[in-house]
Write an enzyme that holds these catalytic residues in place. Structure first.
Site, PDB file in Angstrom:
ATOM      1  N   GLU A 172      24.379  11.035  -5.014  1.00 33.60           N
ATOM      2  CA  GLU A 172      25.279  10.071  -5.642  1.00 33.60           C
ATOM      3  C   GLU A 172      24.893   9.754  -7.090  1.00 33.60           C
ATOM      4  O   GLU A 172      25.767   9.649  -7.944  1.00 33.60           O
ATOM      5  CB  GLU A 172      25.293   8.806  -4.787  1.00 33.60           C
ATOM      6  CG  GLU A 172      26.531   7.970  -4.943  1.00 33.60           C
ATOM      7  CD  GLU A 172      26.219   6.687  -5.637  1.00 33.60           C
ATOM      8  OE1 GLU A 172      26.833   6.428  -6.677  1.00 33.60           O
ATOM      9  OE2 GLU A 172      25.362   5.931  -5.140  1.00 33.60           O
ATOM     10  N   ARG A 209      33.231   6.587  -5.448  1.00 33.16           N
ATOM     11  CA  ARG A 209      32.002   6.704  -6.246  1.00 33.16           C
ATOM     12  C   ARG A 209      32.169   7.707  -7.385  1.00 33.16           C
ATOM     13  O   ARG A 209      31.251   8.451  -7.723  1.00 33.16           O
ATOM     14  CB  ARG A 209      30.819   7.151  -5.376  1.00 33.16           C
ATOM     15  CG  ARG A 209      30.327   6.109  -4.420  1.00 33.16           C
ATOM     16  CD  ARG A 209      29.732   4.913  -5.179  1.00 33.16           C
ATOM     17  NE  ARG A 209      28.985   4.048  -4.295  1.00 33.16           N
ATOM     18  CZ  ARG A 209      29.536   3.103  -3.552  1.00 33.16           C
ATOM     19  NH1 ARG A 209      30.838   2.901  -3.590  1.00 33.16           N
ATOM     20  NH2 ARG A 209      28.789   2.346  -2.783  1.00 33.16           N
ATOM     21  N   SER A 211      21.999   3.936  -2.734  1.00 33.10           N
ATOM     22  CA  SER A 211      22.373   5.070  -1.865  1.00 33.10           C
ATOM     23  C   SER A 211      22.135   6.364  -2.635  1.00 33.10           C
ATOM     24  O   SER A 211      22.661   6.529  -3.732  1.00 33.10           O
ATOM     25  CB  SER A 211      23.861   5.016  -1.527  1.00 33.10           C
ATOM     26  OG  SER A 211      24.159   3.886  -0.767  1.00 33.10           O
TER      27      SER A 211
END
Ligand code: EPU
Length: 345
Positions: free
Chosen positions: A340, A171, A245
């Site tokens: 995130e 990520r 997320s």
């Protein structure tokens, strides 16, 4: 040369409606661009005016401050989907940064090309996928990406970055780190396979396919399975605001995992190089936070890792919630969750 302002330049535009979390105050300037020349011209104009540029796709991974942005928000709407090279084994696709990502997956699957089918239904644009190295169910964009085309704001011309230059991690990419703010991504080149797709290894997908009596699924079947599994657990951002997320899955070493598994032998963890990736959703769930509502926001009842914003709460309340859940998880497990999405202030 003095640049003209971008076409359709608007001032004091509220950013919240352009993000899937629906958070964010007004920006000083806002412009939509649908070609490379438009990107270059807008960047040069902003440079001359000494205005910072913030590049936006569909806003599915950004949280913008309520105080607003003293910047030019450049919304990338560059289209394009073309097979530019092909042999018996593979096909290479050239994709405009502004394409809605799931339409790209849909078209690739229709061509029976493998490599991104498990990334079905990820919200956002194609051009945003390299920034956070978007991924799902064992695939990430780093696996199929050949190169990124971008406008280099430092040297004022177009550039091509290959996979290594993108600096991908979990990520993560250099577009978020060392190269942050330098490049405006205008296109991505992906190499997809004509071979049968890799069989899914994720338990939820495997269970779904087995229940349908599908063995050795093709790309279309994998796409359908991912869509069904995602729809069951993840909220649709066009219905309930959310940014997917909200936390990364924490990476821990073997010693740390052993410490955690002593009191929690069932804690899920997945091998990640020499380390292990924990499931942030599971940690939150164990803390009783799944479905919990605080400060007007909610941890989704289908998946605790997704924070939803049904009442369009603001940035400050979201930050309070984030601080709260990070503290709860830390107190219980001694693990620090990291958000995130990118926070833009
Ligand atoms: N779990 C719980 N309770 C929850 C949520 C999850 O116990 O409320 C458990 C699950 O049962 C499973 C484990 O946690 O054992 C992992 O959950 P899941 O398989 O749903 O995947 P994830 O690690 O939570 C990641 C990505 C998702 C991606 C899925 C599938 C991150 C931060 N998230 O989630 O990506 O769709 O894997 O590959 O890596 C996104 O980035 O926006 C996103 C949705």
């Amino acid at each position: 040369m003095t640049q003209h302002p971008p076409k359709n330049l608007r001032e004091q535009v509220k950013v919240a409606p352009y993000t899937t979390m629906r958070v964010g105050g007004p920006c000083d300037f806002f412009a939509e661009v649908d070609d490379v020349a438009g990107v270059a011209a807008a960047c040069e104009w902003a440079g001359e005016q000494e205005i910072e540029v913030f590049v936006l796709g569909e806003g599915s991974n950004v949280i913008v401050s309520d105080a607003g942005l003293h910047r030019l928000v450049l919304k990338i709407e560059i289209p394009g989907f073309e097979v530019i090279d092909e042999d018996d084994e593979s096909a290479t696709l050239q994709i405009g940064a502004g394409e809605h990502w799931d339409h790209v997956v849909e078209r690739a699957v229709k061509l029976d090309l493998a490599g991104i089918e498990a990334m079905s239904m990820i919200p956002g644009t194609a051009g945003a996928t390299p920034v956070q190295n978007a991924g799902a169910y064992g695939q990430e964009i780093a696996n199929t990406l050949v190169e990124v085309q971008a406008y280099d704001r430092l040297i004022h011309k177009m550039a091509t970055l290959n996979r290594e230059e993108c600096g991908f991690g979990y990520r993560d990419s250099a577009f978020k780190g060392a190269m942050s703010g330098r490049y405006v991504i205008v296109g991505v080149t992906l190499k997809l396979s004509k071979q049968p797709p890799a069989e899914p290894t994720y338990a939820s997908l495997k269970r779904y396919l087995e229940a349908q009596d599908i063995h050795k699924p093709n790309v279309a079947q994998i796409r359908s399975a991912v869509m069904a599994v995602r729809a069951r657990i993840l909220p649709d951002p066009s219905v309930v605001p959310n940014a997917g997320s909200f936390f990364k899955n924490p990476i821990v070493n073997k010693r740390e995992l052993d410490r955690l598994r002593l009191p929690y032998p069932d804690m899920p963890a997945f091998e990640f190089g020499d380390d292990y990736k924990l499931a942030a959703g599971w940690l939150l769930d164990q803390c009783g936070l799944k479905g919990a509502e605080h400060y007007g926001l909610k941890l989704h009842s289908g998946h605790a890792l997704v924070i939803t914003n049904p009442n369009h709460a603001g940035y400050a309340d979201l930050m309070k919630l984030v601080e709260y859940v990070v503290a709860v998880v830390y107190d219980r497990f001694g693990v620090t969750l990291e958000p995130e999405p990118q926070f833009i202030t």
